[in-house]
Write a protein that holds these residues in place. Structure first.
Motif, mmCIF file in Angstrom:
data_model
loop_
_atom_site.group_PDB
_atom_site.id
_atom_site.type_symbol
_atom_site.label_atom_id
_atom_site.label_comp_id
_atom_site.label_asym_id
_atom_site.label_seq_id
_atom_site.Cartn_x
_atom_site.Cartn_y
_atom_site.Cartn_z
ATOM 1 N N LEU A 118 0.827 -1.210 0.000
ATOM 2 C CA LEU A 118 0.000 0.000 0.000
ATOM 3 C C LEU A 118 0.858 1.256 0.000
ATOM 4 C CD1 LEU A 118 -2.757 -1.001 2.589
ATOM 5 C CD2 LEU A 118 -3.034 -0.743 0.105
ATOM 6 N N GLY A 119 2.091 1.118 0.429
ATOM 7 C CA GLY A 119 3.001 2.270 0.478
ATOM 8 C C GLY A 119 3.255 2.734 1.894
ATOM 9 N N PRO A 120 4.278 3.564 2.094
ATOM 10 C CA PRO A 120 4.697 3.923 3.448
ATOM 11 C C PRO A 120 3.676 4.720 4.250
ATOM 12 C CG PRO A 120 5.927 5.180 1.801
ATOM 13 C CD PRO A 120 5.180 4.118 1.066
ATOM 14 N N LYS A 121 3.028 5.687 3.637
ATOM 15 C CA LYS A 121 2.138 6.532 4.425
ATOM 16 C C LYS A 121 0.918 5.792 4.963
ATOM 17 C CE LYS A 121 3.683 10.941 2.502
ATOM 18 N NZ LYS A 121 3.305 12.196 1.795
ATOM 19 N N PRO A 122 0.173 5.033 4.144
ATOM 20 C CA PRO A 122 -0.962 4.294 4.716
ATOM 21 C C PRO A 122 -0.543 3.288 5.786
ATOM 22 C CG PRO A 122 -1.126 4.388 2.320
ATOM 23 C CD PRO A 122 0.233 4.904 2.676
ATOM 24 N N VAL A 123 0.567 2.590 5.557
ATOM 25 C CA VAL A 123 1.001 1.582 6.527
ATOM 26 C C VAL A 123 1.481 2.242 7.810
ATOM 27 C CG1 VAL A 123 2.677 -0.247 6.982
ATOM 28 C CG2 VAL A 123 1.554 -0.107 4.737
ATOM 29 N N LEU A 124 2.275 3.289 7.692
ATOM 30 C CA LEU A 124 2.806 3.955 8.885
ATOM 31 C C LEU A 124 1.725 4.737 9.620
ATOM 32 C CD1 LEU A 124 6.284 5.111 7.550
ATOM 33 C CD2 LEU A 124 5.763 3.147 8.998
ATOM 34 N N ASP A 125 0.723 5.218 8.907
ATOM 35 C CA ASP A 125 -0.412 5.848 9.588
ATOM 36 C C ASP A 125 -1.122 4.820 10.472
ATOM 37 O OD1 ASP A 125 0.055 8.322 8.495
ATOM 38 O OD2 ASP A 125 -1.424 8.113 6.884
ATOM 39 N N TRP A 126 -1.218 3.583 9.980
ATOM 40 C CA TRP A 126 -1.799 2.527 10.804
ATOM 41 C C TRP A 126 -0.928 2.287 12.039
ATOM 42 C CZ3 TRP A 126 0.049 -2.032 12.707
ATOM 43 C CH2 TRP A 126 -0.890 -2.846 13.351
ATOM 44 N N VAL A 127 0.390 2.269 11.879
ATOM 45 C CA VAL A 127 1.301 2.069 13.009
ATOM 46 C C VAL A 127 1.101 3.161 14.055
ATOM 47 C CG1 VAL A 127 3.720 2.058 13.743
ATOM 48 C CG2 VAL A 127 3.039 0.809 11.683
ATOM 49 N N VAL A 128 0.988 4.399 13.593
ATOM 50 C CA VAL A 128 0.802 5.520 14.513
ATOM 51 C C VAL A 128 -0.504 5.377 15.289
ATOM 52 C CG1 VAL A 128 0.394 8.012 14.638
ATOM 53 C CG2 VAL A 128 2.239 7.121 13.199
ATOM 54 N N GLU A 129 -1.588 5.117 14.583
ATOM 55 C CA GLU A 129 -2.888 5.016 15.245
ATOM 56 C C GLU A 129 -2.934 3.793 16.167
ATOM 57 O OE1 GLU A 129 -6.494 6.072 16.569
ATOM 58 O OE2 GLU A 129 -5.117 7.246 15.300
ATOM 59 N N ALA A 130 -2.389 2.675 15.703
ATOM 60 C CA ALA A 130 -2.378 1.475 16.525
ATOM 61 C C ALA A 130 -1.506 1.665 17.767
ATOM 62 C CB ALA A 130 -1.879 0.284 15.708
ATOM 63 N N SER A 131 -0.438 2.447 17.648
ATOM 64 C CA SER A 131 0.426 2.717 18.799
ATOM 65 C C SER A 131 -0.321 3.512 19.856
ATOM 66 C CB SER A 131 1.669 3.486 18.353
ATOM 67 O OG SER A 131 2.478 2.711 17.505
ATOM 68 N N ARG A 132 -1.094 4.476 19.435
ATOM 69 C CA ARG A 132 -1.896 5.261 20.392
ATOM 70 C C ARG A 132 -2.906 4.363 21.112
ATOM 71 N NH1 ARG A 132 -2.430 9.926 15.919
ATOM 72 N NH2 ARG A 132 -0.628 11.217 16.539
ATOM 73 N N LYS A 133 -3.532 3.467 20.350
ATOM 74 C CA LYS A 133 -4.530 2.590 20.954
ATOM 75 C C LYS A 133 -3.896 1.586 21.907
ATOM 76 C CE LYS A 133 -7.843 2.829 17.118
ATOM 77 N NZ LYS A 133 -8.510 2.066 16.017
ATOM 78 N N ILE A 134 -2.727 1.076 21.533
ATOM 79 C CA ILE A 134 -2.105 0.050 22.371
ATOM 80 C C ILE A 134 -1.581 0.635 23.674
ATOM 81 C CG2 ILE A 134 0.310 0.095 21.582
ATOM 82 C CD1 ILE A 134 0.162 -2.958 21.331
ATOM 83 N N LEU A 135 -1.205 1.913 23.652
ATOM 84 C CA LEU A 135 -0.829 2.585 24.908
ATOM 85 C C LEU A 135 -2.027 2.659 25.841
ATOM 86 C CD1 LEU A 135 1.463 5.526 23.706
ATOM 87 C CD2 LEU A 135 2.147 3.535 25.049
ATOM 88 N N ASP A 136 -3.183 2.948 25.275
ATOM 89 C CA ASP A 136 -4.396 2.999 26.098
ATOM 90 C C ASP A 136 -4.728 1.623 26.668
ATOM 91 O OD1 ASP A 136 -4.674 5.693 25.567
ATOM 92 O OD2 ASP A 136 -6.069 5.402 23.894
ATOM 93 N N SER A 137 -4.586 0.587 25.846
ATOM 94 C CA SER A 137 -4.920 -0.750 26.326
ATOM 95 C C SER A 137 -3.937 -1.233 27.386
ATOM 96 C CB SER A 137 -4.952 -1.742 25.160
ATOM 97 O OG SER A 137 -3.677 -1.874 24.565
ATOM 98 N N ALA A 138 -2.696 -0.742 27.323
ATOM 99 C CA ALA A 138 -1.717 -1.093 28.354
ATOM 100 C C ALA A 138 -1.843 -0.205 29.585
ATOM 101 C CB ALA A 138 -0.303 -0.977 27.791
ATOM 102 N N GLU A 139 -2.723 0.808 29.490
ATOM 103 C CA GLU A 139 -2.962 1.741 30.600
ATOM 104 C C GLU A 139 -1.679 2.447 31.040
ATOM 105 O OE1 GLU A 139 -4.927 -0.547 33.617
ATOM 106 O OE2 GLU A 139 -6.848 -0.514 32.548
ATOM 107 N N ARG A 140 -0.927 2.907 30.040
ATOM 108 C CA ARG A 140 0.296 3.659 30.321
ATOM 109 C C ARG A 140 0.229 5.000 29.609
ATOM 110 N NH1 ARG A 140 4.487 0.415 32.609
ATOM 111 N NH2 ARG A 140 5.604 2.411 32.728
#
Length: 400
Positions: A118-140
């Motif tokens: 898909l290319g760098p921007k769509p994939v890395l945008d997913w990484v960014v958004e998923a990173s924000r969500k995973i911080l919330d799920s880890a409660e940190r």
């Protein structure tokens, strides 16, 4: 964990605190006197460094030792919960994220099907958004995040974090991955190829006692991650371990995607085996189909996997003589077919490599599984940030 950043700023970091932390990362509680005896430093110097590490939360009191008279001396130990890191393992069609503490313990994880093409921007945008969500799920809180490590399924110049002519990653060549992600999340970002981070994760999690390790990923392609003296060895430009494009004797007619003929990947990868099976009348689209046929008892699949192991062993035999590892770890999707791949590797290595190099050599299946890449990407960040040359800046609240 409460993040008292104001208290950290009030304590001036003692020079060399990072070196002291390395001693304590084994988790063994020690007193100031014991640390002074081990390091040869003055008690006052050790006290200053311990106080700085305590203020940063990187070590914590862990009780008292038995008293020989007077007040029992306090002991201190590494506090892995002080900070967290995120590791992202990006494959051809999948992505895995994990948030870990400073000991590599996974606190939360996330997986998704995503096409690297898909290319760098769509994939890395997913990484960014998923990173924000995973911080919330880890409660940190975000302030606890030391950095993000990313593994890419192609050649990477580690010093810049940019992919270099990746064959299955259109649009990624030369893209500044660290800058793109760091601008959006505000933390340092490190990038390496997927086999290196898998080697790091497997070594850190399952084989820490082996300082010289080769990790082989046998899947759609074939790659090797090298651990030398306990550290990832990348070579001058990050190309070390690209064994999939070493020539195999007798395979001159095999066309490789790199443009050459006779490459190991062209005869022993999951894609090559799938093509050979299909030509024999057993349809297979890739590594997973090959493994499914093997598990179902397909004789052609088992024979081709065993021969792939021999071909990989042929290349590794030279590496064993040259590098002299203490262990070779076989991972990747093809290794899920059972012992057939490893048996082929063992057969050739023990036959072709020197007795001195194989006398104590172990050849084993990977233990960490699908999480090795994400864990390894996180470990890459941990080792970078806690390096003594950078740790004093971290303690001072500066960018690591």
């Amino acid at each position: 964990m409460t993040d008292d950043s104001s208290s950290r700023r009030r304590v001036a970091p003692a020079p060399g605190a990072g070196t002291l932390l390395q001693l304590l990362r084994d988790g063994v509680p020690r007193t100031r006197s014991e640390l002074a005896a081990i390091t040869g430093l003055a008690r006052s110097t050790v006290t200053g460094r311990v106080d700085a590490l305590l203020a940063a939360g990187l070590i914590a009191p862990s009780g008292e030792t038995a008293s020989t008279g007077g007040r029992p001396p306090a002991t201190f130990a590494f506090n892995p919960a002080a900070r967290i890191v995120i590791g992202a393992d990006l494959g051809a069609t999948h992505a895995r994220l994990a948030v870990t503490d400073l000991a590599g313990t996974v606190l939360a994880a996330s997986n998704a099907d995503i096409d690297i093409a898909l290319g760098p921007k769509p994939v890395l945008d997913w990484v960014v958004e998923a990173s924000r969500k995973i911080l919330d799920s880890a409660e940190r809180p975000h302030g606890d995040l030391l950095g993000i490590g990313i593994g890419l399924p192609g050649p990477v110049e580690h010093s810049t974090g940019r992919a270099v002519n990746p064959p299955i990653m259109p649009g990624w060549d030369g893209f500044d991955v660290p800058a793109y992600v760091s601008e959006r999340l505000g933390v340092p970002v490190l990038v390496d190829n997927d086999v290196n981070i898998m080697a790091l994760g497997e070594h850190f999690t399952a084989w820490p006692e082996h300082e010289h390790l080769l990790f082989i990923k046998a899947a759609t392609g074939i790659g090797c991650g090298i651990i030398a003296s306990g550290q990832v060895y990348r070579g001058a430009q990050g190309a070390a371990g690209d064994m999939g494009h070493i020539r195999v004797a007798g395979a001159d007619d095999a066309q490789c995607r790199c443009g050459n003929t006779g490459c190991l990947e062209a005869v022993a990868s999951g894609a090559a085996i799938a093509a050979a099976l299909t030509a024999q009348g057993t349809p297979a689209r890739g590594s997973i189909d090959v493994v499914e046929h093997a598990r179902a008892g397909s004789v052609p699949a088992l024979q081709l996997i065993r021969q792939a192991g021999r071909d990989i062993g042929e290349v590794l035999a030279g590496a064993v003589n040259f590098f002299n590892p203490s262990i070779i770890v076989i991972g990747g999707s093809l290794a899920l077919a059972g012992d057939h791949l490893i048996a082929g590797v063992r057969e050739v290595i023990y036959q072709r490599s020197l007795p001195l190099a194989t006398g104590h050599l172990r050849i084993a299946a990977a233990r960490t599984g699908e999480s090795s890449g994400a864990i390894g990407a996180g470990v890459m960040v941990i080792e970078h940030a806690l390096d003594p040359s950078r740790l004093d800046g971290l303690i001072a609240g500066e960018a690591a």
